[in-house]
Design an enzyme around this catalytic site. Structure first.
Site, short mmCIF file in Angstrom:
data_model
loop_
_atom_site.label_atom_id
_atom_site.label_comp_id
_atom_site.label_asym_id
_atom_site.label_seq_id
_atom_site.Cartn_x
_atom_site.Cartn_y
_atom_site.Cartn_z
N ASP A 101 0.86 -1.18 0.00
CA ASP A 101 0.00 0.00 0.00
C ASP A 101 0.90 1.23 0.00
O ASP A 101 1.86 1.32 0.77
CB ASP A 101 -0.92 -0.01 1.24
CG ASP A 101 -2.02 1.03 1.14
OD1 ASP A 101 -1.71 2.23 0.99
OD2 ASP A 101 -3.20 0.64 1.21
N ILE A 102 0.60 2.15 -0.88
CA ILE A 102 1.44 3.34 -1.07
C ILE A 102 1.34 4.31 0.13
O ILE A 102 2.23 5.13 0.34
CB ILE A 102 1.06 4.03 -2.41
CG1 ILE A 102 2.22 4.82 -2.98
CG2 ILE A 102 -0.18 4.87 -2.30
CD1 ILE A 102 3.27 3.97 -3.60
N GLU B 72 -12.50 3.28 -1.29
CA GLU B 72 -11.70 4.23 -2.08
C GLU B 72 -11.45 3.71 -3.50
O GLU B 72 -11.61 4.44 -4.47
CB GLU B 72 -10.36 4.41 -1.36
CG GLU B 72 -9.71 5.76 -1.55
CD GLU B 72 -8.37 5.79 -0.83
OE1 GLU B 72 -7.35 5.76 -1.52
OE2 GLU B 72 -8.37 5.81 0.42
N HIS C 218 -10.01 -5.78 -2.73
CA HIS C 218 -8.66 -5.95 -2.18
C HIS C 218 -8.72 -6.22 -0.69
O HIS C 218 -9.61 -5.74 0.01
CB HIS C 218 -7.78 -4.72 -2.46
CG HIS C 218 -8.37 -3.42 -2.04
ND1 HIS C 218 -9.30 -2.75 -2.80
CD2 HIS C 218 -8.17 -2.64 -0.94
CE1 HIS C 218 -9.64 -1.62 -2.19
NE2 HIS C 218 -8.98 -1.54 -1.04
N HIS D 110 -6.53 -5.83 2.81
CA HIS D 110 -5.39 -5.19 3.46
C HIS D 110 -4.76 -6.21 4.42
O HIS D 110 -5.47 -6.77 5.27
CB HIS D 110 -5.83 -3.99 4.30
CG HIS D 110 -6.38 -2.84 3.53
ND1 HIS D 110 -5.65 -1.71 3.27
CD2 HIS D 110 -7.60 -2.62 2.97
CE1 HIS D 110 -6.40 -0.83 2.59
NE2 HIS D 110 -7.59 -1.38 2.41
#
Ligand code: AMP
Length: 132
Positions: free
Chosen positions: A29-30, A88, A93, A95
């Protein structure tokens, strides 16, 4: 139009790749809430994770388990926590977040700022112990 995560899985947008198989892709994750915060996606683009077929969902979780096992080997933590939000980015996805205390899963706290080198090293170290 392909989602940003589909473009990442296709290599059209750069990412810190953690692991990959035929149907799944994992990358850092960025905006990590903790060091090693990883996203796991199915390559097939579906917005809502619970719209995946039962088999696809099971396969995604199986892949996520392998990624979490690799993460736990190289990131100092007590456990790897799992969360699904998806408000978002409209591409399912999971996490995966290395945690030592519950507040490490807090998505509202200030995100970590890690250098390009640090991110690349974290991704490479998880990838190095990932077992398909
Ligand atoms: P959510 O959809 O609420 O689960 O949040 C989407 C997550 O994707 C956030 O944690 C973002 O930091 C992350 N994210 C968005 N764009 C990228 C990207 N290009 N590379 C890596 N992570 C991203």
């Amino acid at each position: 139009m392909a989602s940003i995560f589909s473009k990442i899985a296709a290599g059209e947008i750069p990412s810190y790749k953690v692991a990959e198989d035929e149907k799944h892709y994992a990358f850092l994750d960025i905006n990590p809430v903790a060091k090693g915060h990883t996203l796991v996606i199915p390559k097939r683009e579906v917005d809502y994770i619970f719209d995946l077929s039962a088999d696809e969902y099971a396969e995604l979780q199986k892949f996520a388990q392998k990624v979490a096992i690799a993460m736990k080997k190289v990131i100092p933590c007590v456990k790897v926590g799992e969360a699904v939000l998806g408000l978002e980015v409209p591409h399912a996805h999971i996490h995966l977040i290395p945690i030592t205390k519950e507040s490490d899963m807090n998505f509202f706290k200030e995100k970590l700022t890690l250098s390009d080198d640090e991110m690349a090293n974290i991704a490479a170290s998880i990838n190095g112990v990932f077992e398909k």
